[in-house]
Design a protein around this motif. Structure first.
Motif, PDB file in Angstrom:
ATOM      1  N   GLY A  63       0.805  -1.215   0.000  1.00  0.00           N
ATOM      2  CA  GLY A  63       0.000   0.000   0.000  1.00  0.00           C
ATOM      3  C   GLY A  63       0.834   1.258   0.000  1.00  0.00           C
ATOM      4  O   GLY A  63       0.301   2.365   0.005  1.00  0.00           O
ATOM      5  N   GLU A  64       2.162   1.104  -0.036  1.00  0.00           N
ATOM      6  CA  GLU A  64       3.066   2.258   0.034  1.00  0.00           C
ATOM      7  C   GLU A  64       2.960   3.140  -1.202  1.00  0.00           C
ATOM      8  O   GLU A  64       2.858   4.367  -1.115  1.00  0.00           O
ATOM      9  CB  GLU A  64       4.508   1.761   0.191  1.00  0.00           C
ATOM     10  N   PHE A  65       2.972   2.528  -2.375  1.00  0.00           N
ATOM     11  CA  PHE A  65       2.938   3.305  -3.615  1.00  0.00           C
ATOM     12  C   PHE A  65       1.543   3.888  -3.841  1.00  0.00           C
ATOM     13  O   PHE A  65       1.403   4.976  -4.391  1.00  0.00           O
ATOM     14  CB  PHE A  65       3.357   2.432  -4.787  1.00  0.00           C
ATOM     15  N   LEU A  66       0.546   3.166  -3.390  1.00  0.00           N
ATOM     16  CA  LEU A  66      -0.825   3.659  -3.473  1.00  0.00           C
ATOM     17  C   LEU A  66      -0.978   4.942  -2.670  1.00  0.00           C
ATOM     18  O   LEU A  66      -1.536   5.938  -3.148  1.00  0.00           O
ATOM     19  CB  LEU A  66      -1.787   2.586  -2.948  1.00  0.00           C
ATOM     20  N   PHE A 212      -8.489  -1.295 -21.053  1.00  0.00           N
ATOM     21  CA  PHE A 212      -7.627  -0.285 -20.440  1.00  0.00           C
ATOM     22  C   PHE A 212      -6.325  -0.139 -21.228  1.00  0.00           C
ATOM     23  O   PHE A 212      -5.810   0.972 -21.403  1.00  0.00           O
ATOM     24  CB  PHE A 212      -7.314  -0.654 -18.986  1.00  0.00           C
ATOM     25  N   ILE A 213      -5.776  -1.255 -21.689  1.00  0.00           N
ATOM     26  CA  ILE A 213      -4.540  -1.211 -22.464  1.00  0.00           C
ATOM     27  C   ILE A 213      -4.783  -0.677 -23.867  1.00  0.00           C
ATOM     28  O   ILE A 213      -4.023   0.150 -24.389  1.00  0.00           O
ATOM     29  CB  ILE A 213      -3.900  -2.613 -22.546  1.00  0.00           C
ATOM     30  N   ARG A 214      -5.840  -1.097 -24.496  1.00  0.00           N
ATOM     31  CA  ARG A 214      -6.041  -0.803 -25.913  1.00  0.00           C
ATOM     32  C   ARG A 214      -6.639   0.575 -26.166  1.00  0.00           C
ATOM     33  O   ARG A 214      -6.334   1.221 -27.181  1.00  0.00           O
ATOM     34  CB  ARG A 214      -6.921  -1.883 -26.545  1.00  0.00           C
ATOM     35  N   ARG A 215      -7.498   1.051 -25.278  1.00  0.00           N
ATOM     36  CA  ARG A 215      -8.198   2.309 -25.524  1.00  0.00           C
ATOM     37  C   ARG A 215      -7.478   3.479 -24.846  1.00  0.00           C
ATOM     38  O   ARG A 215      -6.776   3.287 -23.848  1.00  0.00           O
ATOM     39  CB  ARG A 215      -9.632   2.219 -25.007  1.00  0.00           C
ATOM     40  N   PRO A 216      -7.648   4.683 -25.359  1.00  0.00           N
ATOM     41  CA  PRO A 216      -7.049   5.853 -24.696  1.00  0.00           C
ATOM     42  C   PRO A 216      -7.572   5.989 -23.270  1.00  0.00           C
ATOM     43  O   PRO A 216      -8.787   5.962 -23.041  1.00  0.00           O
ATOM     44  CB  PRO A 216      -7.505   7.026 -25.570  1.00  0.00           C
ATOM     45  N   ASP A 217      -6.684   6.107 -22.314  1.00  0.00           N
ATOM     46  CA  ASP A 217      -7.079   6.247 -20.908  1.00  0.00           C
ATOM     47  C   ASP A 217      -5.885   6.813 -20.152  1.00  0.00           C
ATOM     48  O   ASP A 217      -4.857   6.149 -20.001  1.00  0.00           O
ATOM     49  CB  ASP A 217      -7.494   4.892 -20.317  1.00  0.00           C
ATOM     50  N   ARG A 218      -5.997   8.033 -19.676  1.00  0.00           N
ATOM     51  CA  ARG A 218      -4.873   8.705 -19.034  1.00  0.00           C
ATOM     52  C   ARG A 218      -4.756   8.384 -17.543  1.00  0.00           C
ATOM     53  O   ARG A 218      -3.829   8.825 -16.876  1.00  0.00           O
ATOM     54  CB  ARG A 218      -5.000  10.225 -19.226  1.00  0.00           C
ATOM     55  N   ARG A 219      -5.666   7.610 -17.020  1.00  0.00           N
ATOM     56  CA  ARG A 219      -5.608   7.258 -15.599  1.00  0.00           C
ATOM     57  C   ARG A 219      -4.527   6.210 -15.351  1.00  0.00           C
ATOM     58  O   ARG A 219      -4.219   5.395 -16.215  1.00  0.00           O
ATOM     59  CB  ARG A 219      -6.969   6.720 -15.145  1.00  0.00           C
ATOM     60  N   ASN A 220      -3.948   6.245 -14.168  1.00  0.00           N
ATOM     61  CA  ASN A 220      -3.012   5.213 -13.744  1.00  0.00           C
ATOM     62  C   ASN A 220      -3.796   4.105 -13.045  1.00  0.00           C
ATOM     63  O   ASN A 220      -4.800   4.369 -12.374  1.00  0.00           O
ATOM     64  CB  ASN A 220      -1.960   5.795 -12.800  1.00  0.00           C
ATOM     65  N   LEU A 221      -3.327   2.880 -13.175  1.00  0.00           N
ATOM     66  CA  LEU A 221      -4.007   1.728 -12.584  1.00  0.00           C
ATOM     67  C   LEU A 221      -3.128   1.104 -11.512  1.00  0.00           C
ATOM     68  O   LEU A 221      -1.993   0.709 -11.777  1.00  0.00           O
ATOM     69  CB  LEU A 221      -4.331   0.700 -13.669  1.00  0.00           C
ATOM     70  N   PHE A 222      -3.657   1.024 -10.285  1.00  0.00           N
ATOM     71  CA  PHE A 222      -2.963   0.404  -9.162  1.00  0.00           C
ATOM     72  C   PHE A 222      -3.619  -0.937  -8.848  1.00  0.00           C
ATOM     73  O   PHE A 222      -4.837  -1.013  -8.703  1.00  0.00           O
ATOM     74  CB  PHE A 222      -3.038   1.306  -7.924  1.00  0.00           C
ATOM     75  N   LEU A 223      -2.799  -1.979  -8.729  1.00  0.00           N
ATOM     76  CA  LEU A 223      -3.276  -3.288  -8.297  1.00  0.00           C
ATOM     77  C   LEU A 223      -2.638  -3.592  -6.952  1.00  0.00           C
ATOM     78  O   LEU A 223      -1.404  -3.646  -6.833  1.00  0.00           O
ATOM     79  CB  LEU A 223      -2.923  -4.376  -9.313  1.00  0.00           C
ATOM     80  N   LEU A 224      -3.464  -3.765  -5.958  1.00  0.00           N
ATOM     81  CA  LEU A 224      -3.006  -3.933  -4.579  1.00  0.00           C
ATOM     82  C   LEU A 224      -3.243  -5.368  -4.131  1.00  0.00           C
ATOM     83  O   LEU A 224      -4.240  -5.986  -4.507  1.00  0.00           O
ATOM     84  CB  LEU A 224      -3.770  -2.958  -3.677  1.00  0.00           C
ATOM     85  N   ASN A 225      -2.316  -5.899  -3.334  1.00  0.00           N
ATOM     86  CA  ASN A 225      -2.512  -7.234  -2.755  1.00  0.00           C
ATOM     87  C   ASN A 225      -1.684  -7.351  -1.483  1.00  0.00           C
ATOM     88  O   ASN A 225      -0.565  -7.857  -1.495  1.00  0.00           O
ATOM     89  CB  ASN A 225      -2.113  -8.331  -3.745  1.00  0.00           C
TER      90      ASN A 225
END
Length: 327
Positions: A63-66, A212-225
């Motif tokens: 959760g540090e980078f989040l 998310f990969i193929r279409r334009p999307d300027r948001r960053n994606l965080f995957l947490l575990n």
């Protein structure tokens, strides 16, 4: 232009090196996370300064980078335990009949290349594929539908799969002989790999990792575990990375004008199951704009997950390395 270059440890990092990947290794407390944070911050800052369409996917085990980089009103978080998590449905990744097999192979991939009998994973995968075809035909495409279907009695499961067209009944041969023999073992493997669907009830939504990969999307994606629930979500997070990397590799080659960048920043890669297309990203992802930043304590866990023969292949395919203290 100068503003397009990252600055790592105060030094300009040539753009041409980005798609040749970065490996950060070091024991706990040696500054590995500091360097990883610096790289992420630089990528985000460049996106904001230049208005580029770079994609950024970050895997976080603590959760540090989040906490440091998530923009709550703009970015995306995928972690079903968190109320802020995006909503996703497995069937969103199914586009063609072949996808039933491809997506199932990702979930039921053995933990590493070994001499162990692959039958049980392969058999469980065949049953899963048959079940997906049945659910799709019934219009039951929610995450909870998947768990409920494979949690029913074996007799009911067999009866429903027998209604499928003959060419979709491959999985039946593994479970039609009931009892404590092969069918019980196959169902045990299947239940273990699909456990995360039990906790995805009511979490359905229209998000797709492929889109998310193929279409334009300027948001960053965080995957947490985080570690408390890591065993439950490990197959799902691995699945998400596998799907996104496959989609990246299926894009047209980038050119100098577009100069696409798709960043996969993975802290503690060894905490995930085996990503089947990881080596493809390392070796041929450059032409697609794929960039991999991996932070890991050492190569031991890489060997555990990917096998001894692949350990040095993994290491040798990073053009840039930062080596801190390794015990």
């Amino acid at each position: 232009p100068a503003e397009a270059h990252l600055q790592i440890c105060g030094l300009p990092f040539p753009r041409d090196l980005e798609t040749k990947h970065i490996l950060i290794m070091g024991a706990t407390g040696t500054g590995k996370s500091v360097l990883f944070n610096q790289a992420i911050a630089q990528i985000i800052d460049r996106k904001l300064r230049t208005g580029s369409g770079d994609k950024l996917v970050i895997y976080d085990v603590k959760g540090e980078f989040l906490s440091k980089h998530l923009r709550p009103e703009e970015d995306l978080l995928f972690y079903p335990c968190d109320p802020r998590s995006l909503r996703w449905s497995f069937f969103n990744e199914i586009r063609t009949p072949a996808d039933f097999d491809i997506m199932s192979e990702i979930i039921f991939r053995p933990p590493k290349e070994s001499n162990s009998d692959p039958f049980w994973n392969d058999a469980a995968r065949d049953v899963f594929v048959a079940g997906l075809h049945y659910l799709d035909g019934q219009g039951s495409r929610r995450n909870g539908d998947i768990w409920d279907f494979f949690s029913q009695s074996l007799d009911d499961l067999i009866d429903q799969l027998r209604t499928l067209p003959q060419d979709q009944q491959m999985g039946l041969k593994h479970i039609e002989v009931k009892g404590k023999g092969p069918s019980a073992s196959v169902m045990s493997v299947l239940s273990r790999q699909l456990k995360f669907f039990e906790y995805l009830r009511g979490e359905d939504g229209d998000f797709s990792f492929r889109d998310f990969i193929r279409r334009p999307d300027r948001r960053n994606l965080f995957l947490l575990n985080i570690s408390m629930y890591a065993r439950i979500w490990q197959p799902l997070i691995t699945f998400a990375f596998d799907v996104m990397i496959r989609e990246t590799l299926s894009l047209p080659d980038t050119d100098r004008r577009e100069n696409r960048r798709i960043w996969f920043c993975i802290d503690e890669l060894g905490s995930l199951n085996q990503i089947s297309v990881l080596f493809d990203l390392l070796t041929i992802g450059r032409s697609k704009g794929g960039c991999l930043i991996v932070a890991n304590q050492d190569l031991g866990k890489i060997e555990d997950v990917y096998g001894r023969p692949n350990k040095m292949t993994f290491y040798n395919n990073f053009n840039t390395g930062f080596f801190l203290r390794i015990n």
